[in-house]
Write a protein that holds these residues in place. Structure first.
Motif, mmCIF file in Angstrom:
data_model
loop_
_atom_site.group_PDB
_atom_site.id
_atom_site.type_symbol
_atom_site.label_atom_id
_atom_site.label_comp_id
_atom_site.label_asym_id
_atom_site.label_seq_id
_atom_site.Cartn_x
_atom_site.Cartn_y
_atom_site.Cartn_z
ATOM 1 N N PHE A 16 0.717 -1.268 -0.020
ATOM 2 C CA PHE A 16 -0.019 0.090 0.002
ATOM 3 C C PHE A 16 0.961 1.275 0.306
ATOM 4 C CE2 PHE A 16 -2.482 -3.347 2.080
ATOM 5 C CZ PHE A 16 -3.512 -3.389 1.531
ATOM 6 N N ASN A 17 0.325 2.437 -0.366
ATOM 7 C CA ASN A 17 1.073 3.584 -0.462
ATOM 8 C C ASN A 17 0.898 4.259 0.909
ATOM 9 O OD1 ASN A 17 2.550 5.735 -1.123
ATOM 10 N ND2 ASN A 17 1.055 6.810 -2.177
ATOM 11 N N TYR A 18 1.896 3.996 2.008
ATOM 12 C CA TYR A 18 1.770 4.637 3.174
ATOM 13 C C TYR A 18 2.505 6.142 3.258
ATOM 14 C CZ TYR A 18 0.630 -0.182 4.700
ATOM 15 O OH TYR A 18 -0.115 -1.555 4.572
ATOM 16 N N VAL A 19 3.344 6.107 2.287
ATOM 17 C CA VAL A 19 4.249 7.319 2.529
ATOM 18 C C VAL A 19 3.524 8.727 2.572
ATOM 19 C CG1 VAL A 19 6.302 8.233 1.696
ATOM 20 C CG2 VAL A 19 6.153 6.023 1.955
ATOM 21 N N THR A 20 3.975 9.526 3.255
ATOM 22 C CA THR A 20 3.372 11.011 3.214
ATOM 23 C C THR A 20 4.544 11.908 2.791
ATOM 24 O OG1 THR A 20 3.921 11.598 5.578
ATOM 25 C CG2 THR A 20 1.885 10.303 4.986
ATOM 26 N N ASN A 21 4.239 13.028 2.670
ATOM 27 C CA ASN A 21 5.115 14.431 2.377
ATOM 28 C C ASN A 21 5.509 14.889 3.868
ATOM 29 O OD1 ASN A 21 5.033 14.342 -0.376
ATOM 30 N ND2 ASN A 21 3.444 15.436 -0.483
ATOM 31 N N TYR A 261 -2.918 -3.833 5.635
ATOM 32 C CA TYR A 261 -1.793 -4.509 5.393
ATOM 33 C C TYR A 261 -2.428 -6.226 4.952
ATOM 34 C CZ TYR A 261 -2.358 -7.354 9.690
ATOM 35 O OH TYR A 261 -2.873 -8.231 10.684
ATOM 36 N N ASP A 262 -1.571 -6.659 4.159
ATOM 37 C CA ASP A 262 -1.821 -8.293 3.859
ATOM 38 C C ASP A 262 -1.516 -9.163 4.894
ATOM 39 O OD1 ASP A 262 -2.740 -7.342 1.220
ATOM 40 O OD2 ASP A 262 -0.432 -7.747 0.287
ATOM 41 N N ARG A 263 -2.668 -9.751 5.278
ATOM 42 C CA ARG A 263 -2.255 -10.744 6.311
ATOM 43 C C ARG A 263 -1.920 -11.908 5.836
ATOM 44 N NH1 ARG A 263 -6.338 -11.606 11.483
ATOM 45 N NH2 ARG A 263 -5.970 -9.530 12.024
ATOM 46 N N VAL A 264 -1.036 -12.261 5.565
ATOM 47 C CA VAL A 264 -0.536 -13.213 4.466
ATOM 48 C C VAL A 264 -0.441 -14.571 5.383
ATOM 49 C CG1 VAL A 264 0.858 -12.103 3.135
ATOM 50 C CG2 VAL A 264 2.039 -12.924 5.371
ATOM 51 N N LYS A 265 -0.444 -15.735 4.763
ATOM 52 C CA LYS A 265 -0.740 -17.221 5.716
ATOM 53 C C LYS A 265 0.731 -17.586 6.308
ATOM 54 C CE LYS A 265 0.481 -20.301 1.762
ATOM 55 N NZ LYS A 265 1.395 -18.879 0.713
ATOM 56 N N GLU A 266 1.786 -16.874 6.198
ATOM 57 C CA GLU A 266 2.964 -16.904 6.772
ATOM 58 C C GLU A 266 2.950 -16.459 8.010
ATOM 59 O OE1 GLU A 266 3.553 -17.420 2.430
ATOM 60 O OE2 GLU A 266 2.919 -15.864 3.706
ATOM 61 N N LEU A 267 2.047 -15.376 8.452
ATOM 62 C CA LEU A 267 2.126 -14.839 10.010
ATOM 63 C C LEU A 267 1.502 -15.736 10.715
ATOM 64 C CD1 LEU A 267 0.631 -11.487 9.120
ATOM 65 C CD2 LEU A 267 3.027 -11.807 9.870
ATOM 66 N N VAL A 268 2.193 -15.868 11.913
ATOM 67 C CA VAL A 268 1.777 -16.716 13.143
ATOM 68 C C VAL A 268 1.766 -16.105 14.398
ATOM 69 C CG1 VAL A 268 2.357 -18.678 12.122
ATOM 70 C CG2 VAL A 268 4.194 -17.604 13.416
ATOM 71 N N LEU A 269 1.203 -16.340 15.365
ATOM 72 C CA LEU A 269 0.960 -15.692 16.834
ATOM 73 C C LEU A 269 1.048 -16.901 17.714
ATOM 74 C CD1 LEU A 269 0.697 -13.081 18.288
ATOM 75 C CD2 LEU A 269 -1.754 -13.308 18.224
ATOM 76 N N TRP A 270 2.348 -16.822 18.427
ATOM 77 C CA TRP A 270 2.475 -17.519 19.566
ATOM 78 C C TRP A 270 2.185 -17.124 20.985
ATOM 79 C CZ3 TRP A 270 3.103 -22.822 18.938
ATOM 80 C CH2 TRP A 270 3.291 -23.215 17.729
ATOM 81 N N LYS A 271 1.715 -17.894 21.767
ATOM 82 C CA LYS A 271 1.627 -17.411 23.472
ATOM 83 C C LYS A 271 2.058 -18.448 24.273
ATOM 84 C CE LYS A 271 -2.295 -17.615 26.706
ATOM 85 N NZ LYS A 271 -3.718 -17.794 26.842
ATOM 86 N N ILE A 272 3.092 -17.935 25.095
ATOM 87 C CA ILE A 272 3.912 -18.880 25.698
ATOM 88 C C ILE A 272 3.678 -18.268 27.370
ATOM 89 C CG2 ILE A 272 6.135 -19.285 26.567
ATOM 90 C CD1 ILE A 272 7.007 -19.067 23.774
ATOM 91 N N SER A 273 3.158 -19.189 28.139
ATOM 92 C CA SER A 273 2.809 -18.735 29.675
ATOM 93 C C SER A 273 3.685 -19.508 30.399
ATOM 94 C CB SER A 273 1.352 -19.037 30.062
ATOM 95 O OG SER A 273 0.696 -18.179 29.064
ATOM 96 N N ASN A 274 4.259 -18.738 31.703
ATOM 97 C CA ASN A 274 4.920 -19.702 32.708
ATOM 98 C C ASN A 274 3.756 -20.280 33.587
ATOM 99 O OD1 ASN A 274 4.089 -17.359 34.297
ATOM 100 N ND2 ASN A 274 6.056 -16.624 34.894
ATOM 101 N N ASN A 275 4.193 -21.337 34.231
ATOM 102 C CA ASN A 275 3.389 -22.207 34.957
ATOM 103 C C ASN A 275 3.460 -22.014 36.378
ATOM 104 O OD1 ASN A 275 2.381 -23.378 32.637
ATOM 105 N ND2 ASN A 275 3.846 -25.025 32.776
#
Length: 276
Positions: A16-21, A261-275
């Motif tokens: 996308f064209n995000y750039v401004t002046n 933005y393009d939410r491409v299939k290569e994007l991942v989100l992980w959650k790691i919690s302590n016990n």
């Protein structure tokens, strides 16, 4: 060819064209981009008589201005904006109203500060990165640019993944922190190893906390494997699976998209919690 000679650019800039002046504040060679987003609908409200209040406008529009580099060497990619920051920002917008109130959020490897700016709409933020290439000053500049968006204070300080300890400023407040964020921090095996070591240190402190990590798998074709593989991502999985006393979960990406933005299939989100 040395890393300093090899330049890379975020794929975002061609989508996308995000750039401004607008004029950059910190570095004349930087650009300033505007990233539009929508606020999620507010939860339904009930009046004093128990009647549902009708929402006249379910969504509002917003813009975040970010000063950043258009291309950098590999060791300074934090000076650019990457897709993972938007994925984590989408998750924050979707879950923001349910975040613990007035409890600080810690971001690791904050880069340009975009995700921390979104987080500061809902809670105080400790925004961190390595003090290299003026990145901490860039974060401060972008936080100032977006004072109209943030509702809570943002503290900028250093966390260097290669160090064996956190800086005292972060250690002092760590007991209060329940949520830790990180986006686009996996692109080099040595850095990944240092990042996981830092995560392990943070999770070892008393009290329960959860780390949310947004990543993009980056595939390459190798002759050795005769296949397309994502070696940096695979090494990250190998490292986190060695962590002890944690719960690791991959989060479904079926929550709404608020940024452009393009939410491409290569994007991942992980959650790691302590016990704990």
């Amino acid at each position: 060819m040395d890393d300093e000679d090899y330049k890379v650019s975020s794929e975002l800039y061609t989508e996308f064209n995000y750039v401004t002046n607008l004029k950059p504040t910190l570095n004349k060679d930087n650009v300033v981009s505007k990233f539009p987003f929508t606020y999620p609908p507010k939860a339904a409200e009930i009046d004093s008589d128990g009647d549902l209040l009708v929402q006249r406008k379910s969504k509002a529009n917003g813009i975040i201005e970010i000063e950043h580099s258009e291309s950098t060497s590999l060791d300074l990619v934090g000076l650019q904006v990457w897709r993972g920051a938007f994925l984590l920002a989408d998750w924050l917008l979707h879950n923001g109203e349910n975040l613990p109130k007035n409890v600080p959020i810690l971001e690791l490897g904050s880069g340009t500060g975009l995700t921390s700016i979104v987080a500061a709409m809902y809670a105080p933020v400790i925004c961190t990165d390595v003090d290299k290439g003026e990145i901490l000053n860039l974060i401060k500049t972008n936080i100032t640019r977006n004072k109209n968006i943030t509702k809570y204070p943002v503290k900028v300080t250093e966390i260097d993944f290669t160090k064996d300890s956190l800086n005292p400023e972060v250690e002092t407040i760590l007991r209060q922190i329940q949520i830790v964020l990180a986006a686009d921090v996996v692109y080099d095996d040595q850095l990944t190893q240092s990042f996981v070591k830092t995560m392990e240190l943070i999770l070892s402190y008393p009290h329960s906390r959860t780390i949310y990590i947004a990543l993009e798998k980056r595939f390459v074709f190798t002759i050795a494997d005769c296949d397309t593989v994502a070696p940096c991502y695979e090494y990250f999985l190998e490292c986190i699976n060695k962590l002890r006393s944690v719960t690791i979960t991959e989060i479904r990406l079926d929550f709404p998209q608020y940024f452009q933005y393009d939410r491409v299939k290569e994007l991942v989100l992980w959650k790691i919690s302590n016990n704990k």
